[in-house]
Design a protein around this motif. Structure first.
Motif, PDB file in Angstrom:
ATOM      1  N   ASN A 165       0.883  -1.307   0.077  1.00  0.00           N
ATOM      2  CA  ASN A 165       0.050   0.063   0.084  1.00  0.00           C
ATOM      3  C   ASN A 165       0.910   1.303  -0.034  1.00  0.00           C
ATOM      4  O   ASN A 165       0.219   2.491  -0.138  1.00  0.00           O
ATOM      5  N   ASN A 166       2.144   1.125   0.130  1.00  0.00           N
ATOM      6  CA  ASN A 166       2.901   2.305   0.270  1.00  0.00           C
ATOM      7  C   ASN A 166       4.273   2.080  -0.019  1.00  0.00           C
ATOM      8  O   ASN A 166       4.932   1.377   0.576  1.00  0.00           O
ATOM      9  N   SER A 167       4.921   2.611  -1.127  1.00  0.00           N
ATOM     10  CA  SER A 167       6.252   2.303  -1.489  1.00  0.00           C
ATOM     11  C   SER A 167       7.291   2.814  -0.667  1.00  0.00           C
ATOM     12  O   SER A 167       8.542   2.512  -0.782  1.00  0.00           O
ATOM     13  N   GLN A 168       7.049   3.849   0.085  1.00  0.00           N
ATOM     14  CA  GLN A 168       7.905   4.609   0.862  1.00  0.00           C
ATOM     15  C   GLN A 168       8.211   3.529   2.382  1.00  0.00           C
ATOM     16  O   GLN A 168       9.314   3.698   3.056  1.00  0.00           O
ATOM     17  N   GLN A 169       7.148   2.730   2.780  1.00  0.00           N
ATOM     18  CA  GLN A 169       7.194   2.001   3.716  1.00  0.00           C
ATOM     19  C   GLN A 169       7.838   0.353   3.474  1.00  0.00           C
ATOM     20  O   GLN A 169       7.477   0.102   2.122  1.00  0.00           O
ATOM     21  N   TYR A 170       8.364  -0.218   4.335  1.00  0.00           N
ATOM     22  CA  TYR A 170       8.710  -1.716   3.975  1.00  0.00           C
ATOM     23  C   TYR A 170       8.687  -2.604   5.248  1.00  0.00           C
ATOM     24  O   TYR A 170       8.530  -1.953   6.279  1.00  0.00           O
ATOM     25  N   TYR A 171       8.824  -3.863   5.031  1.00  0.00           N
ATOM     26  CA  TYR A 171       9.072  -4.627   5.878  1.00  0.00           C
ATOM     27  C   TYR A 171      10.115  -5.767   5.746  1.00  0.00           C
ATOM     28  O   TYR A 171      10.521  -5.546   4.671  1.00  0.00           O
ATOM     29  N   TYR A 172      10.494  -6.554   6.644  1.00  0.00           N
ATOM     30  CA  TYR A 172      11.618  -7.425   6.518  1.00  0.00           C
ATOM     31  C   TYR A 172      11.020  -8.714   7.025  1.00  0.00           C
ATOM     32  O   TYR A 172       9.937  -9.208   7.467  1.00  0.00           O
ATOM     33  N   ARG A 173      11.377  -9.799   5.915  1.00  0.00           N
ATOM     34  CA  ARG A 173      11.090 -10.965   5.884  1.00  0.00           C
ATOM     35  C   ARG A 173      12.192 -11.783   6.314  1.00  0.00           C
ATOM     36  O   ARG A 173      13.448 -11.710   5.841  1.00  0.00           O
ATOM     37  N   ILE A 174      12.344 -12.782   7.435  1.00  0.00           N
ATOM     38  CA  ILE A 174      13.434 -13.713   7.689  1.00  0.00           C
ATOM     39  C   ILE A 174      13.253 -15.147   6.971  1.00  0.00           C
ATOM     40  O   ILE A 174      12.035 -15.386   7.051  1.00  0.00           O
ATOM     41  N   VAL A 175      14.257 -15.287   6.547  1.00  0.00           N
ATOM     42  CA  VAL A 175      14.265 -16.643   5.759  1.00  0.00           C
ATOM     43  C   VAL A 175      15.447 -17.686   6.367  1.00  0.00           C
ATOM     44  O   VAL A 175      16.546 -17.230   6.434  1.00  0.00           O
ATOM     45  N   ASP A 176      15.028 -18.985   6.596  1.00  0.00           N
ATOM     46  CA  ASP A 176      15.990 -19.817   7.223  1.00  0.00           C
ATOM     47  C   ASP A 176      17.035 -20.126   6.179  1.00  0.00           C
ATOM     48  O   ASP A 176      16.453 -20.342   5.014  1.00  0.00           O
ATOM     49  N   GLY A 177      18.403 -20.057   6.311  1.00  0.00           N
ATOM     50  CA  GLY A 177      19.377 -20.461   5.658  1.00  0.00           C
ATOM     51  C   GLY A 177      19.904 -19.363   4.912  1.00  0.00           C
ATOM     52  O   GLY A 177      19.683 -18.027   5.226  1.00  0.00           O
ATOM     53  N   ASN A 178      20.867 -19.399   3.853  1.00  0.00           N
ATOM     54  CA  ASN A 178      21.525 -18.681   3.150  1.00  0.00           C
ATOM     55  C   ASN A 178      20.732 -18.060   2.073  1.00  0.00           C
ATOM     56  O   ASN A 178      19.691 -18.562   1.604  1.00  0.00           O
ATOM     57  N   THR A 179      21.432 -16.918   1.158  1.00  0.00           N
ATOM     58  CA  THR A 179      20.701 -16.507  -0.083  1.00  0.00           C
ATOM     59  C   THR A 179      20.558 -17.444  -1.170  1.00  0.00           C
ATOM     60  O   THR A 179      19.759 -17.152  -1.926  1.00  0.00           O
ATOM     61  N   LYS A 180      21.371 -18.429  -0.965  1.00  0.00           N
ATOM     62  CA  LYS A 180      21.157 -19.430  -2.123  1.00  0.00           C
ATOM     63  C   LYS A 180      19.969 -20.698  -1.953  1.00  0.00           C
ATOM     64  O   LYS A 180      20.075 -21.667  -2.743  1.00  0.00           O
ATOM     65  N   GLY A 181      19.255 -20.468  -0.528  1.00  0.00           N
ATOM     66  CA  GLY A 181      18.280 -21.511  -0.374  1.00  0.00           C
ATOM     67  C   GLY A 181      18.696 -22.617   0.584  1.00  0.00           C
ATOM     68  O   GLY A 181      17.782 -23.473   0.758  1.00  0.00           O
ATOM     69  N   LYS A 182      20.151 -22.560   1.053  1.00  0.00           N
ATOM     70  CA  LYS A 182      20.520 -23.867   1.668  1.00  0.00           C
ATOM     71  C   LYS A 182      20.011 -23.723   3.181  1.00  0.00           C
ATOM     72  O   LYS A 182      20.404 -22.571   3.932  1.00  0.00           O
ATOM     73  N   PRO A 183      19.197 -24.307   3.614  1.00  0.00           N
ATOM     74  CA  PRO A 183      18.522 -24.081   5.032  1.00  0.00           C
ATOM     75  C   PRO A 183      19.579 -24.460   6.150  1.00  0.00           C
ATOM     76  O   PRO A 183      20.872 -25.213   6.049  1.00  0.00           O
TER      77      PRO A 183
END
Length: 145
Positions: free
Chosen positions: A62-80
Motif C-alpha cells: 500500500n505504500n512504496s515508502q514503507q517496507y517490512y523485513y522477511r526472515i528466511v531460514d538459511g543462506n541467500t542460495k536457499g540452503k537451510p
C-alpha cells in the motif's frame, strides 16, 4: 495553515548471544545472519550455522515508502540452516516480521524485532509564529531565593 503528517519507521533487531546483547538498526535490502565472519549480523554460538538466516527488505503493497523485513531460514542460495528458526515458539522456514517477534536461532541465541514508529507533524508556517524562550540554568536558583 497546511499540515502534513509523516510516519518514520525504524526497524530494530536486538540480538542476545554468548557475547551479550547487540542492537542493529535495519536499513539495508539484505542481511546475512550467522556465525561466519562475513555475515552482516554475526551470532556467537557453536549451535548457530555459518549462514543461519537471511533478512530481506520488501516494500509494503500500500505504500512504496514503507517496507517490512522477511526472515528466511538459511543462506541467500536457499540452503537451510542445521537447526532452523523458532519464531514466536513455532519452527517455521520463513516469516514476515512484526513488532516484538522473537526469533530463536539456538540455545541462548535469540533476537527480538521491533518496528518503531515516530509520527511527526510538519506545518508550512513561518518561523516568526513560534515563541521560543531560552532558560538559563541559573534562573532556577534566583527563583528559589
Amino acid at each position: 495553515m497546511e499540515m502534513a503528517t509523516v510516519t518514520n519507521e525504524k526497524h530494530l533487531l536486538i540480538i542476545e548471544d554468548n557475547q551479550g546483547r547487540k542492537e542493529f538498526l535495519l536499513e539495508n535490502l539484505v542481511y546475512s545472519i550467522g556465525r561466519d565472519h562475513n555475515c552482516h549480523i554475526r551470532l556467537f554460538s557453536q549451535f548457530v550455522s555459518r549462514h543461519h538466516a537471511t533478512l530481506v527488505r520488501l516494500p509494503r503493497s500500500n505504500n512504496s515508502q514503507q517496507y517490512y523485513y522477511r526472515i528466511v531460514d538459511g543462506n541467500t542460495k536457499g540452503k537451510p540452516s542445521s537447526n532452523g528458526l523458532m519464531i514466536n515458539g513455532q519452527k517455521i522456514p520463513a516469516h514476515n516480521l512484526r513488532n516484538e517477534d522473537e526469533i530463536v536461532f539456538a540455545p541462548q541465541v535469540r533476537a527480538i524485532y521491533y518496528l518503531l514508529q515516530n509520527t511527526e507533524i510538519f506545518s508550512s508556517t513561518d518561523a516568526i509564529e513560534y515563541d521560543i524562550t531560552l532558560i538559563n540554568p541559573g534562573m532556577n536558583e534566583d527563583l528559589e531565593k
